[in-house]
Design a protein around this motif. Structure first.
Motif, PDB file in Angstrom:
ATOM      1  N   ALA A 160      51.173  76.828 103.903  1.00  0.00           N
ATOM      2  CA  ALA A 160      52.154  75.792 103.583  1.00  0.00           C
ATOM      3  C   ALA A 160      51.532  74.403 103.647  1.00  0.00           C
ATOM      4  CB  ALA A 160      53.328  75.874 104.544  1.00  0.00           C
ATOM      5  N   GLY A 161      50.290  74.313 104.109  1.00  0.00           N
ATOM      6  CA  GLY A 161      49.631  73.019 104.209  1.00  0.00           C
ATOM      7  C   GLY A 161      50.134  72.192 105.376  1.00  0.00           C
ATOM      8  N   ALA A 198      39.986  73.579  95.122  1.00  0.00           N
ATOM      9  CA  ALA A 198      39.291  74.870  95.145  1.00  0.00           C
ATOM     10  C   ALA A 198      38.547  75.061  96.467  1.00  0.00           C
ATOM     11  CB  ALA A 198      38.318  74.961  93.978  1.00  0.00           C
ATOM     12  N   ASP A 199      37.910  73.990  96.968  1.00  0.00           N
ATOM     13  CA  ASP A 199      37.225  74.072  98.261  1.00  0.00           C
ATOM     14  C   ASP A 199      38.217  74.351  99.387  1.00  0.00           C
ATOM     15  OD1 ASP A 199      34.770  73.506  97.088  1.00  0.00           O
ATOM     16  OD2 ASP A 199      34.920  71.341  97.495  1.00  0.00           O
ATOM     17  N   ARG A 200      39.336  73.662  99.355  1.00  0.00           N
ATOM     18  CA  ARG A 200      40.368  73.849 100.382  1.00  0.00           C
ATOM     19  C   ARG A 200      40.920  75.280 100.344  1.00  0.00           C
ATOM     20  NH1 ARG A 200      43.031  69.655  99.148  1.00  0.00           N
ATOM     21  NH2 ARG A 200      41.902  68.273 100.525  1.00  0.00           N
ATOM     22  N   ALA A 201      41.136  75.794  99.138  1.00  0.00           N
ATOM     23  CA  ALA A 201      41.640  77.165  98.994  1.00  0.00           C
ATOM     24  C   ALA A 201      40.613  78.176  99.508  1.00  0.00           C
ATOM     25  CB  ALA A 201      41.984  77.457  97.532  1.00  0.00           C
ATOM     26  N   ALA A 202      39.329  77.930  99.230  1.00  0.00           N
ATOM     27  CA  ALA A 202      38.284  78.833  99.709  1.00  0.00           C
ATOM     28  C   ALA A 202      38.207  78.818 101.239  1.00  0.00           C
ATOM     29  CB  ALA A 202      36.936  78.442  99.114  1.00  0.00           C
ATOM     30  N   GLN A 214      38.996  81.977 103.734  1.00  0.00           N
ATOM     31  CA  GLN A 214      38.029  82.395 104.741  1.00  0.00           C
ATOM     32  C   GLN A 214      38.676  82.415 106.130  1.00  0.00           C
ATOM     33  OE1 GLN A 214      34.616  79.842 105.051  1.00  0.00           O
ATOM     34  NE2 GLN A 214      33.546  81.203 106.452  1.00  0.00           N
ATOM     35  N   ALA A 215      39.504  81.428 106.426  1.00  0.00           N
ATOM     36  CA  ALA A 215      40.196  81.390 107.719  1.00  0.00           C
ATOM     37  C   ALA A 215      41.165  82.561 107.848  1.00  0.00           C
ATOM     38  CB  ALA A 215      40.936  80.069 107.878  1.00  0.00           C
ATOM     39  N   SER A 216      41.869  82.891 106.785  1.00  0.00           N
ATOM     40  CA  SER A 216      42.800  84.021 106.821  1.00  0.00           C
ATOM     41  C   SER A 216      42.061  85.335 107.035  1.00  0.00           C
ATOM     42  CB  SER A 216      43.604  84.092 105.528  1.00  0.00           C
ATOM     43  OG  SER A 216      44.439  82.962 105.416  1.00  0.00           O
ATOM     44  N   ARG A 217      40.928  85.498 106.366  1.00  0.00           N
ATOM     45  CA  ARG A 217      40.120  86.699 106.569  1.00  0.00           C
ATOM     46  C   ARG A 217      39.631  86.781 108.017  1.00  0.00           C
ATOM     47  NH1 ARG A 217      38.154  85.491 101.502  1.00  0.00           N
ATOM     48  NH2 ARG A 217      36.357  84.409 102.368  1.00  0.00           N
ATOM     49  N   GLY A 218      39.234  85.642 108.558  1.00  0.00           N
ATOM     50  CA  GLY A 218      38.784  85.617 109.950  1.00  0.00           C
ATOM     51  C   GLY A 218      39.886  86.008 110.914  1.00  0.00           C
ATOM     52  N   LEU A 219      41.113  85.529 110.659  1.00  0.00           N
ATOM     53  CA  LEU A 219      42.248  85.901 111.507  1.00  0.00           C
ATOM     54  C   LEU A 219      42.512  87.397 111.448  1.00  0.00           C
ATOM     55  CD1 LEU A 219      44.856  83.056 110.866  1.00  0.00           C
ATOM     56  CD2 LEU A 219      43.732  83.611 113.028  1.00  0.00           C
TER      57      LEU A 219
END
Length: 145
Positions: free
Chosen positions: A85-86, A18-22, A26-31
């Motif tokens: 994709a990790g 869940a932390d990794r997904a959050a 957040q990184a995607s929103r920043g991009l």
């Protein structure tokens, strides 16, 4: 070193799914925010150049902005896919950044060859620089984390 807790340096940070997904969200929103800000700055440069220097200057500013915005958008897409994709890694980032820089240089070179008669270089450089500095828009509205 004074004030440095050696025990804290030895601890390993373990993230839950869940932390990794959050963090990924957040990184995607920043991009996306960075791309939107760069696009807005490029359009603003085109409008400013068009009003001040005429339609040729406006189109030149838009072309200069696009020379950076298009490779950067593709780079952001590649990063987002790698994160989902990790498979994100420092190599992914570095290689994408190098490709983006070469693509920008190539597009500017092509712009100078294809539109050499109608290109207004100060306007094209204005579009390029304002697009590069799109993060300033995020800083101004306190959206940069």
């Amino acid at each position: 070193m004074e004030g440095f807790d050696q025990g804290a340096a030895d601890k390993v940070l373990v993230l839950s799914d869940a932390d990794r997904a959050a963090l990924n969200a957040q990184a995607s929103r920043g991009l996306l925010l960075a791309l939107a800000a760069q696009g807005a700055m490029g359009l603003a440069a085109a409008v400013i150049a068009g009003v001040v220097g005429g339609s040729a200057a406006g189109w030149s500013a838009l072309a200069g902005a696009g020379a950076y915005f298009i490779p950067n958008a593709l780079f952001a897409l590649r990063l987002a896919v790698s994160v989902r994709a990790g498979k994100a890694s420092p190599f992914t980032f570095l290689s994408g950044e190098l490709i983006k820089l070469f693509a920008t240089a190539l597009l500017l070179w092509l712009l100078s060859r294809v539109a050499q008669d109608s290109l207004v270089w100060p306007a094209a450089l204005l579009g390029l620089i304002l697009t590069l500095k799109g993060y300033l828009l995020l800083l101004m509205f306190r959206k940069l984390s």
